[in-house]
Design an enzyme around this catalytic site. Structure first.
Site, short mmCIF file in Angstrom:
data_model
loop_
_atom_site.label_atom_id
_atom_site.label_comp_id
_atom_site.label_asym_id
_atom_site.label_seq_id
_atom_site.Cartn_x
_atom_site.Cartn_y
_atom_site.Cartn_z
N GLU A 1 -6.06 6.96 -1.25
CA GLU A 1 -6.06 5.75 -0.43
C GLU A 1 -6.65 4.57 -1.20
O GLU A 1 -6.14 3.44 -1.12
CB GLU A 1 -6.84 5.98 0.86
CG GLU A 1 -6.16 6.93 1.83
CD GLU A 1 -4.79 6.45 2.25
OE1 GLU A 1 -4.64 5.26 2.56
OE2 GLU A 1 -3.85 7.27 2.25
N HIS B 1 0.84 -1.20 0.00
CA HIS B 1 0.00 0.00 0.00
C HIS B 1 0.88 1.26 0.00
O HIS B 1 0.64 2.20 -0.77
CB HIS B 1 -0.91 -0.02 1.23
CG HIS B 1 -1.71 1.22 1.43
ND1 HIS B 1 -2.99 1.38 0.93
CD2 HIS B 1 -1.42 2.39 2.06
CE1 HIS B 1 -3.45 2.57 1.27
NE2 HIS B 1 -2.51 3.20 1.95
N GLU B 2 1.89 1.28 0.86
CA GLU B 2 2.74 2.47 0.97
C GLU B 2 3.60 2.64 -0.29
O GLU B 2 3.80 3.76 -0.76
CB GLU B 2 3.62 2.37 2.22
CG GLU B 2 2.85 2.33 3.53
CD GLU B 2 1.88 3.49 3.70
OE1 GLU B 2 2.18 4.61 3.21
OE2 GLU B 2 0.82 3.29 4.32
#
Length: 275
Positions: A206, A148-149
Site C-alpha cells: 500500500e 494508486h491502483e
C-alpha cells in the site's frame, strides 16, 4: 509402522515440492525507482504471463456479467471523465516501467454503491460509481485513487503476494508434517505468518502504491496533495478502522504523514506538467 511410513512419505513429498518452489523463485525489480525512490527487490515464483492471462480472462467475464446487469458504463459523462484521467496517468507509466505502454489497458465504470476501484495485472481497470458519487471526488482525487491502483499493477503486487503465499504455504505444510503438529498446529502457523509477514507486506504494498501513485498523478498534471484528502474521505466512509497491526493498510495517520512527505517530493513534477 504403517502410519509412520505414510507420514514420512507425505513429509518427503512436501519437502521436494517446497525445494522446487523455492528454487523457482527469482529476484526481480518490477519498476524503476522514480523520484519517490521505490526500489525494493521482489521475489517471484509465479509466472507474470500466466497471471496476466488469468486476470484478463476474469476481467472479461466480470465485464460481461456487469453488462448483462446493465451496470457497465451507464453514465457517459462519468465514463468519459474516468477514461480521460486514466489515459493521462497511463501515459506516464513508462517512467516506472517502459513495457507498460504495450499493455492492453482497459478502463470501465461499474454502477455500484460500493466505494471501490482496482486495477488487475496487465492494466485492467474498474472504477465504481459509488466512489465518485459518495466521495464527491475532484479530478485530482480521482487521479490519486486510479494512480494508486495502477501502481499496484506496475509493481506486480498480486504476483508477489501469490508467490509469497505459495512458498509460505509449502514451508508451513512441511513444518507441520515433519513436526506432526496436526491441522490445528498448521492453522496456528498460518495465523502467525499473516501477523508477522503477510499483513506487514500488504501494508508495504500500500505504501509503494501510494508513493508511485502520487508521482504518476504529478507527472500527469494532477495535484499530488489530493491523495491526502482522498484517503481522509475514504476513512470517513470506512467506519471504525481496525488496529494498525491487523490491517492490510497503513493507519490513517501514518498514511497521511507519508503522503504529505512524498506529495511534496513530487511537487516540482506537478508544477512542470502544469506549464
Amino acid at each position: 509402522m504403517k502410519l509412520v511410513k505414510s507420514h514420512s512419505i507425505r513429509a518427503s513429498t512436501i519437502l521436494v515440492f517446497s525445494v522446487l518452489t523455492l528454487s523457482a523463485c527469482e529476484t526481480v525489480q518490477t519498476t524503476q525507482g522514480g523520484t519517490v525512490g521505490v526500489d525494493r527487490s521482489q521475489r517471484m515464483s509465479v509466472s507474470a504471463q500466466q497471471l496476466d492471462q488469468t486476470a484478463s480472462k476474469q476481467y472479461g467475464e466480470l465485464i460481461a456479467e456487469e453488462k448483462k446487469k446493465n451496470n457497465l458504463n451507464r453514465d457517459a459523462a462519468q465514463v468519459a471523465r474516468v477514461r480521460a484521467i486514466s489515459n493521462r496517468l497511463i501515459a506516464q507509466t513508462p517512467a516506472f516501467r517502459p513495457d507498460a505502454k504495450t499493455w492492453q489497458w482497459e478502463v470501465n465504470v461499474l454502477t455500484s454503491a460500493e466505494v471501490n476501484a482496482w486495477c488487475m495485472p496487465g492494466g485492467k481497470i474498474a472504477v465504481y460509481s459509488g466512489l465518485i458519487e459518495k466521495l464527491k471526488v475532484t479530478d485530482d482525487e480521482l487521479a490519486a485513487v486510479i494512480g494508486h491502483e495502477i501502481s499496484h499493477a506496475l509493481r506486480e503486487h498480486a504476483r508477489e503476494r501469490a508467490s509469497e503465499q505459495m512458498v509460505a504455504g509449502s514451508l508451513i505444510s512441511i513444518g507441520s508434517a515433519l513436526l506432526g503438529v496436526g491441522s490445528l498446529g498448521q492453522q496456528g502457523a498460518e495465523y502467525a505468518y499473516m501477523g508477522v509477514i503477510g499483513l506487514p507486506n500488504s501494508r508495504e504494498h500500500e505504501r509503494e502504491a501510494d508513493r508511485i501513485g502520487v508521482e504518476l498523478a504529478a507527472r500527469a498534471g494532477y495535484d499530488p496533495r489530493a491523495a491526502i484528502t482522498l484517503w481522509q474521505k475514504m476513512g470517513q466512509v470506512g467506519g471504525s478502522a481496525p488496529p494498525t497491526f491487523l490491517s492490510t493498510h497503513p493507519s490513517s495517520s501514518d498514511r497521511s504523514a507519508d503522503l504529505t512527505v512524498y506529495a511534496q517530493r513530487v511537487m516540482p513534477l506537478y508544477l512542470q506538467a502544469k506549464k
